[in-house]
Write an enzyme that holds these catalytic residues in place. Structure first.
Site, PDB file in Angstrom:
ATOM      1  N   HIS A  50       0.847  -1.190   0.000  1.00 40.33           N
ATOM      2  CA  HIS A  50       0.000   0.000   0.000  1.00 40.33           C
ATOM      3  C   HIS A  50       0.883   1.241   0.000  1.00 40.33           C
ATOM      4  O   HIS A  50       2.097   1.153   0.193  1.00 40.33           O
ATOM      5  CB  HIS A  50      -0.940   0.002   1.221  1.00 40.33           C
TER       6      HIS A  50
HETATM    7  P1  TYD Z   1      -2.154  -4.077   7.547  1.00 39.25           P
HETATM    8  O1  TYD Z   1      -2.384  -2.696   7.021  1.00 39.25           O
HETATM    9  O2  TYD Z   1      -2.611  -5.204   6.696  1.00 39.25           O
HETATM   10  O3  TYD Z   1      -0.629  -4.285   7.911  1.00 39.25           O
HETATM   11  P2  TYD Z   1       0.675  -4.244   6.941  1.00 39.25           P
HETATM   12  O4  TYD Z   1       0.469  -3.152   5.961  1.00 39.25           O
HETATM   13  O5  TYD Z   1       1.795  -3.946   7.864  1.00 39.25           O
HETATM   14  O6  TYD Z   1       0.842  -5.570   6.297  1.00 39.25           O
HETATM   15  O7  TYD Z   1      -2.838  -4.159   8.985  1.00 39.25           O
HETATM   16  C1  TYD Z   1      -3.308  -5.355   9.567  1.00 39.25           C
HETATM   17  C2  TYD Z   1      -4.541  -5.055  10.418  1.00 39.25           C
HETATM   18  O8  TYD Z   1      -4.215  -4.213  11.525  1.00 39.25           O
HETATM   19  C3  TYD Z   1      -5.627  -4.347   9.644  1.00 39.25           C
HETATM   20  O9  TYD Z   1      -6.874  -4.894  10.053  1.00 39.25           O
HETATM   21  C4  TYD Z   1      -5.555  -2.924  10.101  1.00 39.25           C
HETATM   22  C5  TYD Z   1      -5.035  -3.035  11.514  1.00 39.25           C
HETATM   23  N1  TYD Z   1      -4.195  -1.901  11.956  1.00 39.25           N
HETATM   24  C6  TYD Z   1      -4.661  -1.086  12.979  1.00 39.25           C
HETATM   25  O10 TYD Z   1      -5.744  -1.285  13.530  1.00 39.25           O
HETATM   26  N2  TYD Z   1      -3.862  -0.044  13.396  1.00 39.25           N
HETATM   27  C7  TYD Z   1      -2.662   0.197  12.825  1.00 39.25           C
HETATM   28  O11 TYD Z   1      -1.961   1.157  13.240  1.00 39.25           O
HETATM   29  C8  TYD Z   1      -2.214  -0.655  11.752  1.00 39.25           C
HETATM   30  C9  TYD Z   1      -0.895  -0.402  11.079  1.00 39.25           C
HETATM   31  C10 TYD Z   1      -3.025  -1.687  11.351  1.00 39.25           C
END
Ligand code: TYD
Length: 137
Positions: A50
């Site tokens: 992303h």
């Molecule tokens: P995700 O965006 O998929 O993580 P990455 O980009 O590191 O692979 O996030 C995983 C889950 O955690 C998603 O349901 C969103 C949640 N999340 C939060 O609630 N707060 C946060 O600060 C972050 C980074 C993720």
């Protein structure tokens, strides 16, 4: 060139080991509003995938190692993180993926804003069109 910085934090080391302190206004390019960390990730998993519209982040591999692939829509570069005293500083509008996790990898992310799903661009084609629109402004 994909824009990013590697910040070397000050290490307060002595015979007992090493310590890094990150304090608002001194070691840091922004005020930290959120910290999250990731561990227990299998080697070949790809996380991230992303970009952010406004968020700035400093990413620290506090244990082990992993690779960050950064993409500005024109070029891609891979940054290998394996130093607990080094922060990868990424501003907004950079597509990022991270992978190649060592078994002991712990990635800590320091973020300039609270979590906001509206700030995420999760589709690569949308990322490309948003950055080309931004250039036209
Ligand atoms: P995700 O965006 O998929 O993580 P990455 O980009 O590191 O692979 O996030 C995983 C889950 O955690 C998603 O349901 C969103 C949640 N999340 C939060 O609630 N707060 C946060 O600060 C972050 C980074 C993720």
């Amino acid at each position: 060139m994909v824009k990013y910085d590697l910040i070397d934090f000050k290490i307060r080391g002595d015979a007992r080991g090493s310590l890094v302190a990150l304090e608002k206004g001194t070691e840091f390019p922004f005020d930290i509003k959120r910290v999250y960390y990731i561990w227990g990730t299998n080697k070949n998993v790809i996380r991230g995938r992303h970009a952010h519209r406004n968020l700035e982040q400093v990413i620290v591999c506090v244990s082990g190692s992993c690779d960050f692939i950064l993409d500005n829509g024109h070029e891609r570069t891979t940054v290998h993180l394996d130093k607990p005293y080094q922060g990868l500083y990424i501003k907004s509008n950079i597509w990022r993926e991270f992978t190649n996790f060592s078994p002991d990898c712990v990635v800590m992310v320091l973020a300039s804003e609270h979590y906001d799903e509206a700030d995420y661009i999760r589709d690569y084609q949308t990322f490309l069109s948003e950055i080309s629109e931004n250039k036209g402004v």
